[in-house]
Scaffold this active site. Structure first.
Site, PDB file in Angstrom:
ATOM      1  N   GLY A  82      -0.505  -0.753   2.745  1.00 22.31           N
ATOM      2  CA  GLY A  82      -1.479  -0.319   3.742  1.00 22.31           C
ATOM      3  C   GLY A  82      -1.738   1.152   3.469  1.00 22.31           C
ATOM      4  O   GLY A  82      -0.882   1.834   2.920  1.00 22.31           O
ATOM      5  N   ASN A  86      12.594  -3.213  11.913  1.00 24.34           N
ATOM      6  CA  ASN A  86      11.172  -3.409  11.657  1.00 24.34           C
ATOM      7  C   ASN A  86      10.982  -4.906  11.421  1.00 24.34           C
ATOM      8  O   ASN A  86      11.253  -5.413  10.336  1.00 24.34           O
ATOM      9  CB  ASN A  86      10.760  -2.586  10.432  1.00 24.34           C
ATOM     10  CG  ASN A  86       9.271  -2.677  10.146  1.00 24.34           C
ATOM     11  OD1 ASN A  86       8.549  -3.483  10.749  1.00 24.34           O
ATOM     12  ND2 ASN A  86       8.808  -1.873   9.216  1.00 24.34           N
ATOM     13  N   ARG A 143      10.281  -0.810  15.687  1.00 23.34           N
ATOM     14  CA  ARG A 143       8.915  -0.460  15.331  1.00 23.34           C
ATOM     15  C   ARG A 143       7.974  -1.448  16.015  1.00 23.34           C
ATOM     16  O   ARG A 143       8.149  -2.660  15.894  1.00 23.34           O
ATOM     17  CB  ARG A 143       8.737  -0.559  13.823  1.00 23.34           C
ATOM     18  CG  ARG A 143       7.310  -0.299  13.431  1.00 23.34           C
ATOM     19  CD  ARG A 143       7.099  -0.470  11.949  1.00 23.34           C
ATOM     20  NE  ARG A 143       5.722  -0.154  11.633  1.00 23.34           N
ATOM     21  CZ  ARG A 143       4.997  -0.810  10.739  1.00 23.34           C
ATOM     22  NH1 ARG A 143       5.519  -1.818  10.081  1.00 23.34           N
ATOM     23  NH2 ARG A 143       3.764  -0.453  10.514  1.00 23.34           N
ATOM     24  N   HIS A 182       0.264   3.868  11.336  1.00 23.95           N
ATOM     25  CA  HIS A 182       1.127   4.664  10.445  1.00 23.95           C
ATOM     26  C   HIS A 182       1.524   5.987  11.115  1.00 23.95           C
ATOM     27  O   HIS A 182       1.832   6.965  10.437  1.00 23.95           O
ATOM     28  CB  HIS A 182       0.430   5.010   9.111  1.00 23.95           C
ATOM     29  CG  HIS A 182       0.252   3.854   8.177  1.00 23.95           C
ATOM     30  ND1 HIS A 182      -0.866   3.748   7.354  1.00 23.95           N
ATOM     31  CD2 HIS A 182       1.010   2.776   7.914  1.00 23.95           C
ATOM     32  CE1 HIS A 182      -0.770   2.643   6.636  1.00 23.95           C
ATOM     33  NE2 HIS A 182       0.361   2.033   6.961  1.00 23.95           N
ATOM     34  N   ARG A 225      -6.466  -5.217   1.955  1.00 31.95           N
ATOM     35  CA  ARG A 225      -7.447  -5.052   3.044  1.00 31.95           C
ATOM     36  C   ARG A 225      -8.642  -4.258   2.549  1.00 31.95           C
ATOM     37  O   ARG A 225      -8.495  -3.299   1.792  1.00 31.95           O
ATOM     38  CB  ARG A 225      -6.828  -4.298   4.227  1.00 31.95           C
ATOM     39  CG  ARG A 225      -5.718  -5.049   4.916  1.00 31.95           C
ATOM     40  CD  ARG A 225      -5.281  -4.301   6.185  1.00 31.95           C
ATOM     41  NE  ARG A 225      -3.915  -4.638   6.517  1.00 31.95           N
ATOM     42  CZ  ARG A 225      -2.949  -3.762   6.758  1.00 31.95           C
ATOM     43  NH1 ARG A 225      -3.201  -2.462   6.733  1.00 31.95           N
ATOM     44  NH2 ARG A 225      -1.732  -4.164   7.036  1.00 31.95           N
ATOM     45  N   GLU A 281       9.851   6.481   7.611  1.00 29.96           N
ATOM     46  CA  GLU A 281       9.452   6.008   8.934  1.00 29.96           C
ATOM     47  C   GLU A 281      10.666   5.604   9.770  1.00 29.96           C
ATOM     48  O   GLU A 281      10.701   5.828  10.974  1.00 29.96           O
ATOM     49  CB  GLU A 281       8.478   4.826   8.775  1.00 29.96           C
ATOM     50  CG  GLU A 281       7.142   5.275   8.197  1.00 29.96           C
ATOM     51  CD  GLU A 281       6.241   4.128   7.781  1.00 29.96           C
ATOM     52  OE1 GLU A 281       6.418   3.633   6.646  1.00 29.96           O
ATOM     53  OE2 GLU A 281       5.376   3.734   8.566  1.00 29.96           O
TER      54      GLU A 281
HETATM   55  P1  ADP Z   1       4.277  -0.672   2.075  1.00 29.55           P
HETATM   56  O1  ADP Z   1       2.972  -0.331   2.720  1.00 29.55           O
HETATM   57  O2  ADP Z   1       4.462  -2.125   1.806  1.00 29.55           O
HETATM   58  O3  ADP Z   1       5.477   0.023   2.679  1.00 29.55           O
HETATM   59  P2  ADP Z   1       4.749   1.108  -0.172  1.00 29.55           P
HETATM   60  O4  ADP Z   1       4.644   2.395   0.554  1.00 29.55           O
HETATM   61  O5  ADP Z   1       6.066   0.710  -0.702  1.00 29.55           O
HETATM   62  O6  ADP Z   1       4.086  -0.078   0.621  1.00 29.55           O
HETATM   63  O7  ADP Z   1       3.716   1.193  -1.406  1.00 29.55           O
HETATM   64  C1  ADP Z   1       3.509   0.112  -2.259  1.00 29.55           C
HETATM   65  C2  ADP Z   1       2.527   0.542  -3.336  1.00 29.55           C
HETATM   66  O8  ADP Z   1       3.045   1.674  -4.040  1.00 29.55           O
HETATM   67  C3  ADP Z   1       2.280  -0.537  -4.387  1.00 29.55           C
HETATM   68  O9  ADP Z   1       0.895  -0.628  -4.659  1.00 29.55           O
HETATM   69  C4  ADP Z   1       3.009   0.002  -5.595  1.00 29.55           C
HETATM   70  O10 ADP Z   1       2.399  -0.404  -6.796  1.00 29.55           O
HETATM   71  C5  ADP Z   1       2.855   1.486  -5.427  1.00 29.55           C
HETATM   72  N1  ADP Z   1       3.843   2.183  -6.239  1.00 29.55           N
HETATM   73  C6  ADP Z   1       5.192   2.162  -6.114  1.00 29.55           C
HETATM   74  N2  ADP Z   1       5.752   2.872  -7.129  1.00 29.55           N
HETATM   75  C7  ADP Z   1       4.742   3.311  -7.920  1.00 29.55           C
HETATM   76  C8  ADP Z   1       4.657   4.069  -9.124  1.00 29.55           C
HETATM   77  N3  ADP Z   1       5.749   4.520  -9.740  1.00 29.55           N
HETATM   78  N4  ADP Z   1       3.443   4.330  -9.626  1.00 29.55           N
HETATM   79  C9  ADP Z   1       2.337   3.872  -9.032  1.00 29.55           C
HETATM   80  N5  ADP Z   1       2.338   3.143  -7.907  1.00 29.55           N
HETATM   81  C10 ADP Z   1       3.518   2.885  -7.344  1.00 29.55           C
END
Ligand code: ADP
Length: 408
Positions: free
Chosen positions: A217, A7, A96, A185, A246, A394
C-alpha cells in the site's frame, strides 16, 4: 510492563512484544515478533522470533499446522510467548484498527461501547475493520485481565482541514454516509515525521515535511508542525498513489463505465481496483523488486509500470509542496521507499523547482534498516530540502500509543 501489538488481517495475525523498560527507561525494548499465516486453511504457518538482550535472534517456525480461526491463532501466540519465557509481565494489548472514521482521533482503551463504535465504521472499511475486530474480540475473550487499546490508521490525519478532507459532493453525503477523506498509514507517517524532525535537529513544530510511505500500500502525507494537513488516501485506502495491486486515483466515471458498458457488478469493480490494478494491473507483477529486474532487462510493460508509479508520486510531491508553502524534507519509508535507490533517484530527478537535489553516491545502495538508527540522509550538500530515508516501525508506534492511552 509488556505490551503485545497485534495486527489482525483476514487470514493472518502479525505481532510484536515490547517491554516498556520500566521507570526511567529511554524507550521500548523489542522482545519478540511473529506471524500466524493462512488461518483457516488446511495448512497454516506460525513463526516467532525471540530477540535477546544482546540482540541475538532465535527463530521458531511451525509449518503445516492447523490453525482453524483467529482464536486458535491468538492462543498459539500467547502460548509461544509464555513457553519461550519472554512474556512474563504482559499488561496490555495494542490493536491496529484501520478505520476510525470521524469517531476516533486518538488511541482508545477498548470497552463494549468502543467495540460498538468500531463496528459502526465497518461500512467505511468492509475489507479491513472486521478482521481487526475479530482480533480484539478474541483477545478480550481469552485474556480478559489485559487492557486492550485500539490504535487507528486514520487518527493521525484527524487534523486535516476541511479544505483537504471534504470531497466536493453534497453535504448530506458526508453527514449521512460519512463520505469524506480520512487518510491511512497514520502510525507510519506520524512515526517517520517525528524521527525526521529529530534528524533535522528541530522540533516538529518547526518542520514542513512530505512523508512518502511506499510499500505494497502507498500513501503520501503533508505534515506541517507535526500535524497531518493533507494525505493521498481518502474514504478508503484506494485513493491516491499507484500501489502494488490498487489503482490509486482514477476518474470516478471509470466505475460507472465498467458497470454500464462491461456489465460488471459493484463488487467486481471493487475487486479489480483493489486487487488486480496498480503495478500488477500495469505489468502483471506487484513486487517492485521483480518489476525493477524486468525493466532493467528491457521489459517495456515493467518500465511503463515504474513510469506511472513515479509520475504519480512526483505529482503529489509538487502538490504537497504547494500545500505546505515551504519544504524542509522529503521522507522515504516502507518497503520500496526504504530499499529502492533507483526509485528514490527517479522520484527526485530534476526537482530543482522544489529545491530537492539528491546525491547519487549517498543514495546508492542505501537501505534504511542497515543505516545507523534506521535513518540515512541522501541529499546533496547544496540541496535546499533534506531527503531522508527512514525505517518505519508501525508496531513500535502502536506500542507507544497504547502506553500513552493507558496513562491518559
Ligand atoms: P506492506 O505494505 O505489505 O507492509 P512493505 O512495506 O513490506 O509492504 O513493502 C513491500 C514492497 O517493498 C514490495 O513491492 C517489495 O518489492 C518492495 N521492496 C522490498 N525490498 C525491496 C528492495 N530491496 N528493493 C526494491 N523494492 C523492495
Amino acid at each position: 510492563m509488556q505490551v503485545l501489538v497485534l495486527n489482525s488481517g483476514s487470514s493472518s495475525i502479525k505481532y510484536r512484544l515490547f517491554d516498556d523498560g520500566g521507570e526511567g527507561s529511554d524507550g521500548l525494548i523489542l522482545l519478540a515478533r511473529g506471524l500466524v499465516e493462512r488461518i483457516g486453511e488446511s495448512s497454516s504457518t506460525a513463526a516467532q522470533t525471540v530477540v535477546a538482550a544482546d540482540g541475538t535472534e532465535t527463530e521458531d517456525v511451525e509449518d503445516g499446522i492447523a490453525i482453524a480461526d483467529h482464536a486458535e491463532g491468538f492462543r498459539w501466540i500467547v502460548d509461544r510467548l509464555e513457553s519461550s519465557g519472554v512474556a512474563d509481565d504482559l499488561g496490555a494489548i495494542g490493536h491496529r484498527v484501520v478505520h476510525g472514521g470521524e469517531e476516533f482521533s486518538a488511541p482508545t482503551v477498548i470497552d463494549e461501547d468502543v467495540i460498538a463504535r468500531i463496528e459502526a465504521q465497518i461500512p467505511l472499511a468492509p475489507l479491513h475493520n472486521p478482521a481487526n475486530l475479530t482480533g480484539i474480540e478474541v483477545a478480550r475473550q481469552l485474556r480478559p485481565e489485559l487492557t486492550n487499546v485500539a490504535v487507528f490508521d486514520t487518527a493521525f490525519h484527524a487534523t486535516l482541514p476541511a479544505s483537504a478532507y471534504r470531497y466536493a459532493v453534497p453535504e448530506r453525503l458526508r453527514a449521512e454516509q460519512g463520505v469524506r477523506r480520512y487518510g491511512f498509514h497514520g502510525t507510519s507517517h506520524a512515526y517517520v515525521a517525528r524521527r525526521a524532525a529529530a534528524a533535522l535537529g528541530r522540533t516538529e513544530e518547526q518542520c514542513k515535511l512530505v512523508t512518502l510511505h511506499l510499500g505494497n500500500g502507498a500513501s503520501a502525507a503533508a505534515v506541517d508542525g507535526g500535524r497531518s494537513v493533507e494525505t493521498s488516501m481518502g474514504l478508503s485506502p484506494l485513493e491516491g498513489l499507484v500501489m502494488g495491486t490498487r489503482s490509486g486515483d482514477l476518474d470516478p466515471a471509470v466505475i460507472f463505465h465498467l458497470i454500464r458498458e462491461a456489465g460488471m457488478s459493484a463488487e467486481e469493480v471493487e475487486r479489480v481496483l483493489n486487487r488486480e490494478s496498480g503495478l500488477l494491473g500495469l505489468c502483471g507483477d506487484n513486487d517492485l523488486r521483480t518489476i525493477e529486474d524486468r525493466a532493467a532487462a528491457g521489459d517495456e510493460a515493467a518500465q511503463l509500470a515504474l513510469d506511472v508509479y513515479v509520475h504519480r508520486i512526483r505529482k503529489y510531491l509538487g502538490a504537497y509542496a504547494a500545500v505546505l508553502g515551504r519544504l524542509d524534507a522529503v521522507v522515504f519509508t516502507a518497503g520500496v521507499g526504504e530499499n529502492s535507490d533507483t526509485l528514490r533517484a527517479a522520484i527526485c530527478a530534476d526537482l530543482d523547482v522544489l529545491g530537492v537535489r539528491l546525491d547519487a553516491a549517498r543514495n546508492d545502495g542505501v537501505r534504511a534498516s542497515k543505516a545507523p538508527d534506521g535513518i540515512a540522509a541522501v541529499h546533496a550538500d547544496d540541496s535546499e530540502v533534506a531527503v531522508l530515508v527512514i525505517a518505519t516501525d508501525e508496531e513500535h508506534e502502536i506500542a507507544e500509543q497504547t502506553l500513552a492511552a493507558l496513562e491518559a
